[in-house]
Write an enzyme that holds these catalytic residues in place. Structure first.
Site, PDB file in Angstrom:
ATOM      1  N   CYS A  70      26.936 -16.361  -8.962  1.00 14.75           N
ATOM      2  CA  CYS A  70      26.667 -16.908 -10.514  1.00 14.75           C
ATOM      3  C   CYS A  70      27.558 -18.078 -10.637  1.00 14.75           C
ATOM      4  O   CYS A  70      27.123 -18.914 -11.795  1.00 14.75           O
ATOM      5  CB  CYS A  70      27.269 -15.920 -11.582  1.00 14.75           C
ATOM      6  SG  CYS A  70      28.939 -15.785 -11.604  1.00 14.75           S
ATOM      7  N   CYS A 101      28.812 -11.473 -12.929  1.00 12.67           N
ATOM      8  CA  CYS A 101      27.535 -11.034 -12.379  1.00 12.67           C
ATOM      9  C   CYS A 101      27.989  -9.620 -11.331  1.00 12.67           C
ATOM     10  O   CYS A 101      27.040  -8.984 -10.756  1.00 12.67           O
ATOM     11  CB  CYS A 101      26.854 -12.054 -11.434  1.00 12.67           C
ATOM     12  SG  CYS A 101      28.012 -12.523  -9.837  1.00 12.67           S
ATOM     13  N   CYS A 159      33.372  -9.779  -9.567  1.00  9.00           N
ATOM     14  CA  CYS A 159      33.163 -11.154 -10.530  1.00  9.00           C
ATOM     15  C   CYS A 159      32.709 -10.442 -11.583  1.00  9.00           C
ATOM     16  O   CYS A 159      32.030  -9.537 -11.766  1.00  9.00           O
ATOM     17  CB  CYS A 159      32.158 -11.839  -9.954  1.00  9.00           C
ATOM     18  SG  CYS A 159      31.464 -13.094 -11.355  1.00  9.00           S
ATOM     19  N   CYS A 168      32.356 -17.814  -8.048  1.00  9.66           N
ATOM     20  CA  CYS A 168      31.609 -16.792  -7.159  1.00  9.66           C
ATOM     21  C   CYS A 168      30.283 -17.597  -6.711  1.00  9.66           C
ATOM     22  O   CYS A 168      29.855 -18.280  -7.447  1.00  9.66           O
ATOM     23  CB  CYS A 168      31.180 -15.887  -8.491  1.00  9.66           C
ATOM     24  SG  CYS A 168      29.981 -14.787  -8.053  1.00  9.66           S
ATOM     25  N   CYS A 228      44.698 -17.570  -5.930  1.00  3.80           N
ATOM     26  CA  CYS A 228      45.236 -17.550  -7.298  1.00  3.80           C
ATOM     27  C   CYS A 228      44.128 -17.288  -8.314  1.00  3.80           C
ATOM     28  O   CYS A 228      43.448 -18.164  -8.587  1.00  3.80           O
ATOM     29  CB  CYS A 228      45.957 -18.730  -7.501  1.00  3.80           C
ATOM     30  SG  CYS A 228      47.099 -18.399  -9.151  1.00  3.80           S
TER      31      CYS A 228
HETATM   32 ZN   LIG Z   1      29.409 -13.861 -10.178  1.00  3.60          ZN
END
Ligand SMILES: [Zn+2]
Length: 173
Positions: free
Chosen positions: A133, A85, A82, A130, A153
């Protein structure tokens, strides 16, 4: 014959936990909590840590222009984190060329993403983000390759690629 039916059975397996995960965001956070502790951080606090483009995708649910991400061409072994984070979200073994212009994967790292539904295109799409976060990553469709049949995607700008052998950055809070 027996082997064939076993394989068919296995192919069906991933569908069950997936359906269970398509709960509203608040409910979906619960199963992921075993391995991922959601951050209690306002989305606006990420603004100074990210590019304007990454912030718009991650926390304002923008979509990057297809074909614009350098990660479309990324073929090396490694991990996709991510971009906010740094939680690992995808393994390069599950990346494939979908022809859509966005980095695409057949599956995420288990428990590191969570779902919500979005109706921006009138028909419902399965949005995922995610699990740590809450940053928006992309949409999951059911037209991917076997055995799972999933196409994750993802916006490339919402990911941070770490080639195999390089030390990933510590999680950001
Ligand atoms: Zn994250």
């Amino acid at each position: 014959m027996k082997r064939r039916s076993l394989l068919q059975g296995l192919a069906l397996l991933p569908a069950a936990p997936l359906l269970a995960s398509q709960a509203p965001r608040s409910l979906a956070a619960a199963p992921a909590a075993a391995s991922v502790v959601p951050l209690d951080k306002p989305h606006s606090a990420w603004r100074e840590l990210l590019s304007a483009e990454a912030y718009a995708v991650l926390f304002e649910e923008d979509t990057e222009r297809p074909g614009s991400s350098p990660l479309n061409q990324e073929k090396r072994a490694g991990t996709y984190l991510c971009a906010a984070c740094y939680l690992p979200l995808f393994d390069s073994r599950h990346k494939y060329e979908s022809g859509t212009g966005w980095p695409s994967f057949t599956q995420p790292i288990e428990g590191h993403t969570a779902f919500s539904r979005d109706f921006k295109l009138i028909f419902p799409r399965t949005e995922y983000h995610c699990a740590r976060c809450g940053g928006h990553q992309g949409h999951m469709f059911d037209d991917g390759p076997p055995p799972r049949g999933e196409r994750w995607c993802n916006n490339g700008v919402a990911l941070h690629f770490i080639p195999q052998g390089e030390t990933p950055p510590a999680l950001r809070s």
